[in-house]
Scaffold this active site. Structure first.
Site, mmCIF file in Angstrom:
data_model
loop_
_atom_site.group_PDB
_atom_site.id
_atom_site.type_symbol
_atom_site.label_atom_id
_atom_site.label_comp_id
_atom_site.label_asym_id
_atom_site.label_seq_id
_atom_site.Cartn_x
_atom_site.Cartn_y
_atom_site.Cartn_z
ATOM 1 N N ASP A 140 25.091 -55.419 48.334
ATOM 2 C CA ASP A 140 25.732 -55.426 49.650
ATOM 3 C C ASP A 140 25.332 -54.128 50.349
ATOM 4 O O ASP A 140 24.431 -53.405 49.884
ATOM 5 C CB ASP A 140 27.257 -55.615 49.529
ATOM 6 N N CYS A 159 26.729 -53.020 44.242
ATOM 7 C CA CYS A 159 27.699 -52.885 45.333
ATOM 8 C C CYS A 159 28.249 -51.464 45.240
ATOM 9 O O CYS A 159 27.612 -50.594 44.635
ATOM 10 C CB CYS A 159 28.784 -53.964 45.267
ATOM 11 N N THR A 169 30.803 -50.190 43.593
ATOM 12 C CA THR A 169 31.183 -49.808 42.226
ATOM 13 C C THR A 169 30.511 -50.658 41.135
ATOM 14 O O THR A 169 30.597 -50.318 39.960
ATOM 15 C CB THR A 169 32.697 -50.015 42.042
ATOM 16 N N HIS A 175 24.371 -56.888 22.143
ATOM 17 C CA HIS A 175 25.529 -57.601 21.595
ATOM 18 C C HIS A 175 26.012 -58.737 22.490
ATOM 19 O O HIS A 175 26.503 -59.751 21.990
ATOM 20 C CB HIS A 175 26.703 -56.637 21.380
ATOM 21 N N HIS A 224 26.766 -61.951 16.474
ATOM 22 C CA HIS A 224 26.602 -61.830 17.923
ATOM 23 C C HIS A 224 26.385 -63.199 18.556
ATOM 24 O O HIS A 224 26.934 -63.502 19.620
ATOM 25 C CB HIS A 224 25.436 -60.893 18.257
HETATM 26 C C1 RB5 Z 1 32.338 -52.253 50.048
HETATM 27 O O1 RB5 Z 1 33.039 -51.315 50.795
HETATM 28 C C2 RB5 Z 1 32.873 -52.287 48.639
HETATM 29 O O2 RB5 Z 1 34.162 -52.767 48.622
HETATM 30 C C3 RB5 Z 1 31.978 -53.131 47.749
HETATM 31 O O3 RB5 Z 1 30.697 -52.649 47.801
HETATM 32 C C4 RB5 Z 1 32.264 -53.145 46.271
HETATM 33 O O4 RB5 Z 1 32.463 -51.858 45.758
HETATM 34 C C5 RB5 Z 1 33.227 -54.082 45.801
HETATM 35 O O5 RB5 Z 1 33.429 -54.193 44.577
#
Ligand code: RB5
Length: 184
Positions: free
Chosen positions: A43, A100, A102, A133, A169
């Site tokens: 994203d 994204c 995180t 694994h 596994h």
């Molecule tokens: C975008 O602001 C953020 O929410 C998205 O990139 C992501 O971290 C969601 O998990």
């Protein structure tokens, strides 16, 4: 017992060899190597790191398709995450890499797609074990939580490790997916 659709480790499993060439672009079995096809997406929050990953894949000679985003204009991570996950689950690509903010949102989306085992990785150990694994077939990264050098190292480790075909596994991965009769 239902066995999972494991990522296409080269056959035979019992000869799987672990991390492969120093260039890191092929998955190795000890028998032969194969070129991995990779689906890449992000994203807006992952866009910059996704571009770094694309440059790495290009320089290491991987065959990949960039599903976007193509700028840091706001986009909804489920849209691109689902496209990448479905392209991997459908067999057009061997692996997916999603970025994204995180890695969490992308991993949640990808793991909704049948056949996908997505792992958010923030260090090399997790990347290696998610392959060896868990046979993870999608890697999720955080563009806001990882520096580019660590992220690229994670990508290299993740792409060059193969599933460890020990019975325990295989059995455990086989228990992940709900039976097809459960609406899947
Ligand atoms: C975008 O602001 C953020 O929410 C998205 O990139 C992501 O971290 C969601 O998990």
């Amino acid at each position: 017992m239902t066995f999972p659709r494991l990522t296409p480790n080269p056959v035979p499993w019992y000869n799987c060899g672990g991390p492969s060439t120093s260039s890191g672009r092929r998955e190795t079995t000890g028998v032969r190597t194969r070129q991995l096809k990779i689906a890449l997406g992000s994203d807006h929050a992952g866009y910059r790191l996704k571009e770094e990953v694309a440059a790495l894949l290009r320089s290491d000679g991987y065959d990949f398709r960039d599903f976007g985003a193509f700028s840091d204009e706001p986009t909804d991570y489920p849209d691109i995450g689902r496209q990448v996950a479905e392209a991997v689950a459908g067999g057009e690509f061997d692996r997916g890499i999603l970025v994204c903010g995180t890695g969490v949102g992308m991993s949640i989306v990808a793991n909704k797609v049948r056949g996908i085992r997505a792992a958010v990785c923030s260090h090399e150990y997790t990347a290696r074990i998610s392959r060896r694994h868990n046979d993870a077939n999608v890697l999720a990264l955080g563009g806001r939580t990882l520096g580019p050098e660590l992220a690229k190292e994670i990508v290299r480790v993740w792409l060059t490790n193969v599933f460890d075909p020990q019975e325990r596994h295989v059995r455990r991965v086989g228990k992940i997916e709900p039976p097809a009769t459960c609406g899947g």
